[in-house]
Design an enzyme around this catalytic site. Structure first.
Site, PDB file in Angstrom:
ATOM      1  N   ARG A 113      -8.626  -0.199   4.227  1.00  0.00           N
ATOM      2  CA  ARG A 113      -7.714   0.792   3.658  1.00  0.00           C
ATOM      3  C   ARG A 113      -6.337   0.191   3.407  1.00  0.00           C
ATOM      4  NH1 ARG A 113      -6.223   4.563   6.937  1.00  0.00           N
ATOM      5  NH2 ARG A 113      -5.513   5.855   5.218  1.00  0.00           N
ATOM      6  N   CYS A 146      -6.525   8.374   8.476  1.00  0.00           N
ATOM      7  CA  CYS A 146      -6.476   7.906   9.857  1.00  0.00           C
ATOM      8  C   CYS A 146      -6.007   9.011  10.791  1.00  0.00           C
ATOM      9  CB  CYS A 146      -5.531   6.705   9.999  1.00  0.00           C
ATOM     10  SG  CYS A 146      -6.245   5.142   9.502  1.00  0.00           S
ATOM     11  N   ASP A 184       4.134   1.160  12.260  1.00  0.00           N
ATOM     12  CA  ASP A 184       2.984   0.452  11.703  1.00  0.00           C
ATOM     13  C   ASP A 184       2.855  -0.966  12.250  1.00  0.00           C
ATOM     14  OD1 ASP A 184       2.104   2.571  10.218  1.00  0.00           O
ATOM     15  OD2 ASP A 184       2.966   1.885   8.336  1.00  0.00           O
ATOM     16  N   LYS A 214       0.831  -1.207   0.000  1.00  0.00           N
ATOM     17  CA  LYS A 214       0.000   0.000   0.000  1.00  0.00           C
ATOM     18  C   LYS A 214       0.865   1.256   0.000  1.00  0.00           C
ATOM     19  CE  LYS A 214      -2.942   2.518   3.301  1.00  0.00           C
ATOM     20  NZ  LYS A 214      -2.004   3.441   3.966  1.00  0.00           N
ATOM     21  N   ASN A 215       1.893   1.272   0.832  1.00  0.00           N
ATOM     22  CA  ASN A 215       2.713   2.470   0.965  1.00  0.00           C
ATOM     23  C   ASN A 215       3.659   2.685  -0.214  1.00  0.00           C
ATOM     24  OD1 ASN A 215       1.501   3.146   3.377  1.00  0.00           O
ATOM     25  ND2 ASN A 215       3.060   2.149   4.629  1.00  0.00           N
ATOM     26  N   ARG A 223       0.398  15.218  11.994  1.00  0.00           N
ATOM     27  CA  ARG A 223       1.356  14.818  10.964  1.00  0.00           C
ATOM     28  C   ARG A 223       1.492  16.000  10.012  1.00  0.00           C
ATOM     29  NH1 ARG A 223       0.152   8.829   8.759  1.00  0.00           N
ATOM     30  NH2 ARG A 223      -2.042   9.319   9.037  1.00  0.00           N
TER      31      ARG A 223
END
Length: 422
Positions: free
Chosen positions: A397, A116, A305, A22-23, A121
């Site tokens: 997600r 999220c 994570d 995903k990242n 951030r």
């Protein structure tokens, strides 16, 4: 609305193939804007965040569609430079489109991103870096209005090795004249994956995976075909699931060199973990023992994570497992939900202490964020009785099919669709 129902007590056994990261895919989708052509992305996971990125591309006039697990994108017809507010609010990482749109169009307009809620951030590093390259940015009123008649490469020293800022500046620098040097850059494997994609499309970038990334801008980019890196956090989830429930799993395509901080802790706790070219095997037979304190840090340190899912694996360990969260202020939101299942966790500021319990029990719990939801799944595998996890859109997600993968490993898990009461 959907819920995941998990009846614990089954040891995990078998094999799953790890999805694309995903990242990695999200910044790569933004990078397709720079190509102005047709791109084929293999091993692309079908996730809520990926679909949100597709909608952003389509809103900009690009084309994108699925062919099996292959995503085809054509950005030749891009006709806009502003992203609608509703799309920006769907995920925090949507700000990654800023650098690419600015480099291609010379201007961009985006609202503050959503996603999220993990605590502050800020995107200050993104904006200061873009200004250093020559962008003029008005960030008043919740909207970013960016213009750059010409971007010019230069050396930029990041105050913190931010993944998002490193990626955004790499994208913008591809459209800048001259050489850009990013110092104190993030070193995550996903940064290397973005470099690999961009170089496949004609860019000249070196150094990704180290703290210094060099981008030689101004090169014309073109379309291409690229295979997305396996998702190291999805792999960590299934490793911790096996550590929680017991048994033996083989994670095909998982790369231990990207997970060494996690596998080292699992080995110390009592798991037998073996990595090879085909993937990773994790075996857990006896009860786990609390490892040395786990402190999250930028890569190659322990990944934030993976903090929640490792915590779930250690809920029944012997002794006390200590976690120190150094990256996000709200990464312990899963603790109260784990406590509903019988976990004994004490939180003080950035530190959480897990006092191992003899048993966990099923409960009705709520998914508070993506990684917390994965932690609830891992804990439920070891709990007595049934756990019902609600608000699982967070999980969707980041995981293509967590229930299918866990079921393939022998878990008693199913998704229940419910209609909201009028």
């Amino acid at each position: 609305m959907s819920r995941l129902l998990i009846r614990g007590g089954n040891r995990l056994q078998g094999e799953v193939t790890i999805q694309g990261a995903k990242n990695s895919v999200l910044p790569i989708l933004a990078a397709t804007i720079l190509t102005g052509g047709s791109v084929v992305l293999r091993r692309c996971p079908r996730l809520r965040d990926v679909e949100a990125s597709i909608r952003i591309l389509q809103a900009l006039g690009c084309k994108a569609g699925w062919r099996g697990d292959v995503l085809e994108v054509d950005t030749a017809g891009m006709s806009g430079c502003d992203v609608p507010d509703a799309l920006m609010r769907e995920m925090r990482s949507s700000v990654i489109f800023l650098g690419a749109i600015l480099a291609r169009c010379g201007e961009a307009s985006l609202t503050s991103p959503g996603g999220c809620e993990l605590g502050p951030r800020p995107i200050d590093l993104h904006l200061s870096g873009l200004r250093a390259l020559g962008a003029e940015i008005d960030d008043t009123g919740g909207t970013l209005h960016c213009k750059a008649a010409k971007l010019t490469g230069r050396e930029i020293v990041l105050g913190f090795p931010s993944v998002g800022a490193t990626e955004n500046l790499m994208l913008a620098a591809c459209g800048a004249e001259g050489v850009t040097v990013l110092s104190n850059a993030a070193r995550e494997p996903e940064i290397e994956d973005l470099q690999g994609f961009l170089n496949t499309c004609g860019a000249e970038i070196t150094g990704a995976g180290t703290s210094t990334v060099v981008i030689r801008g101004g090169r014309p980019l073109h379309g291409g075909t690229y295979t997305i890196l396996p998702d190291r956090i999805a792999a960590a989830t299934y490793l911790c699931g096996a550590a929680s429930a017991g048994g033996e799993v083989f994670l095909r395509d998982a790369r231990e060199e990207h997970l060494s901080a996690v596998t080292a802790v699992l080995r110390e706790a009592g798991c037998d973990v073996t990595g090879g070219s085909a993937g990773i095997v994790c075996r857990r037979t006896g009860r786990l023992t609390a490892p040395r304190p786990i402190r999250t840090a930028p890569y190659p340190g322990f990944p934030t994570d993976a903090q929640a899912i490792l915590m779930a694996a250690l809920l029944r360990c012997r002794g006390a497992a200590v976690f120190e969260e150094n990256l996000f202020s709200s990464r312990y939101r899963h603790v109260d939900e784990l406590a509903r299942m019988g976990a004994d966790i004490r939180v003080s500021g950035r530190t959480a202490v897990v006092l191992g319990v003899e048993r966990l029990h099923g409960a009705a719990v709520r998914c508070t964020d993506l990684r917390g939801g994965a932690a609830l799944c891992a804990a439920a595998l070891a709990a007595e009785g049934e756990t019902a996890i609600s608000d699982i859109t967070h999980i969707d997600r980041g995981y293509q099919s967590i229930e299918d993968d866990l079921a393939a490993l022998g878990a008693d898990i199913r998704r229940v669709e419910e209609t909201a009461s009028p």
